[in-house]
Design a protein around this motif. Structure first.
Motif, short mmCIF file in Angstrom:
data_model
loop_
_atom_site.label_atom_id
_atom_site.label_comp_id
_atom_site.label_asym_id
_atom_site.label_seq_id
_atom_site.Cartn_x
_atom_site.Cartn_y
_atom_site.Cartn_z
N ASN A 169 0.81 -1.22 0.00
CA ASN A 169 0.00 0.00 0.00
C ASN A 169 0.85 1.27 0.00
O ASN A 169 0.38 2.35 0.35
N GLU A 170 2.12 1.12 -0.37
CA GLU A 170 3.02 2.28 -0.40
C GLU A 170 2.66 3.20 -1.57
O GLU A 170 2.14 2.76 -2.61
N SER A 171 2.96 4.47 -1.41
CA SER A 171 2.77 5.42 -2.50
C SER A 171 3.89 5.26 -3.52
O SER A 171 4.95 4.69 -3.22
N LEU B 111 9.81 4.95 -5.18
CA LEU B 111 10.94 5.56 -5.88
C LEU B 111 11.99 6.06 -4.90
O LEU B 111 13.19 6.04 -5.19
N TYR B 112 11.56 6.46 -3.74
CA TYR B 112 12.50 6.89 -2.70
C TYR B 112 13.37 5.70 -2.26
O TYR B 112 14.59 5.85 -2.06
N MET B 113 12.77 4.51 -2.14
CA MET B 113 13.53 3.32 -1.75
C MET B 113 14.50 2.92 -2.85
O MET B 113 15.63 2.49 -2.57
N LEU B 114 14.09 3.04 -4.13
CA LEU B 114 15.01 2.75 -5.23
C LEU B 114 16.18 3.73 -5.22
O LEU B 114 17.33 3.35 -5.49
N PRO C 149 22.25 4.09 -7.48
CA PRO C 149 22.64 5.44 -7.92
C PRO C 149 21.50 6.18 -8.64
O PRO C 149 21.68 7.34 -9.02
N ILE C 150 20.39 5.53 -8.81
CA ILE C 150 19.29 6.14 -9.55
C ILE C 150 18.60 7.21 -8.71
O ILE C 150 18.27 6.99 -7.53
N LYS C 151 18.37 8.35 -9.31
CA LYS C 151 17.64 9.44 -8.67
C LYS C 151 16.29 9.61 -9.37
O LYS C 151 16.08 9.13 -10.48
N TYR C 152 15.41 10.32 -8.68
CA TYR C 152 14.10 10.58 -9.29
C TYR C 152 13.66 12.00 -8.98
O TYR C 152 14.12 12.62 -8.01
#
Length: 322
Positions: A291-293, A298-301, A306-309
Motif C-alpha cells: 500500500n506504499e505510495s 521511488l525513494y527506496m530505489l 545510484p538512480i535518482k528521481y
C-alpha cells in the motif's frame, strides 16, 4: 329575402335561367348592389348558416371531383409502396431479432488503478486481471475455439478441452493453449509485449506489422516482443515467482530489470515514469508493493542505487547524476 340576395344565391348555386341571367347582365346598378352584399357577407352568413354550408359543400365537391382520379392513383401507388416497405421492415426486424437471439452476450471486465479482478469464464477457466486492464469474453464458447480479447495484463489458468483451443487475442499477438497456465502482458501504450508460461504448452502467433511468426513456448519461457523494432526474445524465468502477483494481490519483483518493473508500476499507480532505455536495462531490483505510495517506492530505489528521481509535472523521471 330581397331580390338581390336571391340573385346572389342563384349565382352561387348555378340555378339561374337564361332570362334571369340576361336581366342580371343588363342591370347597370346591380354590380353596386352585389358589392354591398359581399361587404355585408358576415351578417348574411350569420342569418343563413344552412346556405353557407351548402355553398362550401358545393365548392369542395367541385374541387374534389376534378382531382379525384389523380389523387386516387397517387394514394394507390403510395399504399403499395408503403406495404412493400412494411413487409421489408418486418422481414429485417425478424432477421435481426433471430440473430440477436442466437448470438452470445459479450461481457467486458475491467480493473482500475491498484486493483485486480478475478474472473471465472464459462468453460471453467480462471482469469486474474491485472491493474488497468480489460478482458472481453462471451457468455458461452459455442464456436470451434474459446476466444477472449485482452488489453493489459492477465494470468490465465485454462480448463482443459483438446477439441476447443483457448485463444487470447491481443493487438499484436494471439496466444493459443489447450489446457495450461500462462500470463500475458499487453498494454496498448507500452512498447513491450510479454507472455510467460507457467505449465503446459502454448503457441504464440505474432502479428506485429508485416512480421508474422509462430513460436512455441515451454514452461518457464518468457517471450518478449518489441513493438518498435519487431524484435523477439525468449528467456528462462521462474514463472511462479514472475506471476506471483495473481496470488498475493500485490506487485512482487525478484531481481527484475527496471524495463520490466516500470510498466507495471505505471499501471498500478496510474502515473507515467520516464526512464532512459539503457538505464532501464541496466539496474535490477527485488521488492514488493503493498500500500506504499509511488513516491515512497521511488525513494527506496533511490536509497538502494545510484538512480535518482524527480517530479515531472504529474509524472516522474528517473535519472543518473554524472
Amino acid at each position: 329575402m330581397t331580390e338581390n340576395k336571391i340573385y346572389i344565391k342563384k349565382i352561387l348555386n348555378n340555378t339561374m335561367n337564361e332570362t334571369e341571367k340576361e336581366k342580371l347582365h343588363s342591370g347597370k346598378l346591380f354590380s353596386k348592389v352585389l358589392e354591398k352584399q359581399w361587404e355585408d357577407a358576415h351578417d348574411a352568413a350569420a342569418k343563413d348558416k344552412t346556405d353557407v354550408n351548402r355553398i362550401w359543400a358545393k365548392i369542395q365537391k367541385e374541387l374534389w371531383e376534378n382531382k379525384q382520379v389523380k389523387t386516387y392513383e397517387y394514394y394507390k401507388i403510395y399504399s403499395i409502396a408503403a406495404s412493400v416497405l412494411l413487409l421489408i421492415g418486418i422481414g429485417c426486424f425478424a432477421w435481426i431479432l433471430s440473430r440477436n437471439q442466437s448470438s452470445n452476450t459479450m461481457f467486458v471486465a475491467t480493473s482500475g488503478i491498484q486493483n485486480m479482478q478475478s474472473i471465472l469464464l464459462p468453460d471453467g477457466s480462471q482469469v486474474q486481471l491485472g491493474p488497468g486492464s480489460k478482458l472481453i469474453y462471451p457468455s458461452e464458447f459455442d464456436g470451434k475455439t474459446r476466444e477472449v480479447k485482452l488489453e493489459g495484463q492477465a494470468f490465465f489458468d485454462v480448463a482443459k478441452d483438446k477439441s476447443k483451443p483457448f485463444v487470447v487475442k491481443t493487438k499484436d499477438m494471439d496466444v493459443t493453449a489447450l489446457g495450461t497456465a500462462f500470463e500475458v502482458f499487453s498494454y496498448e501504450m507500452e512498447n513491450s509485449i510479454e507472455t510467460v508460461l507457467l505449465n503446459g504448452k502454448v503457441k504464440v502467433d505474432l502479428l506485429h506489422g508485416n512480421h508474422k511468426r509462430e513460436v512455441i513456448l515451454n514452461p518457464n519461457d518468457k517471450l518478449t516482443l518489441s513493438r518498435s523494432d519487431a524484435r523477439i526474445s525468449i528467456e528462462k524465468v521462474n514463472a511462479t515467482k514472475y506471476s506471483d502477483w495473481r496470488n498475493m494481490g500485490i506487485l512482487s519483483f525478484e531481481n527484475e530489470k527496471l524495463s520490466m518493473i516500470i510498466p507495471r508500476l505505471e499501471k498500478w499507480y496510474g502515473q507515467k515514469i520516464f526512464c532512459q532505455k539503457d538505464l532501464a536495462n541496466t539496474y535490477r531490483f527485488t521488492f514488493k508493493v503493498r500500500n506504499e505510495s509511488l513516491d515512497r517506492i521511488l525513494y527506496m530505489l533511490n536509497n538502494s542505487s545510484p538512480i535518482k528521481y524527480r517530479k515531472a509535472g504529474d509524472n516522474y523521471e528517473l535519472y543518473l547524476i554524472n
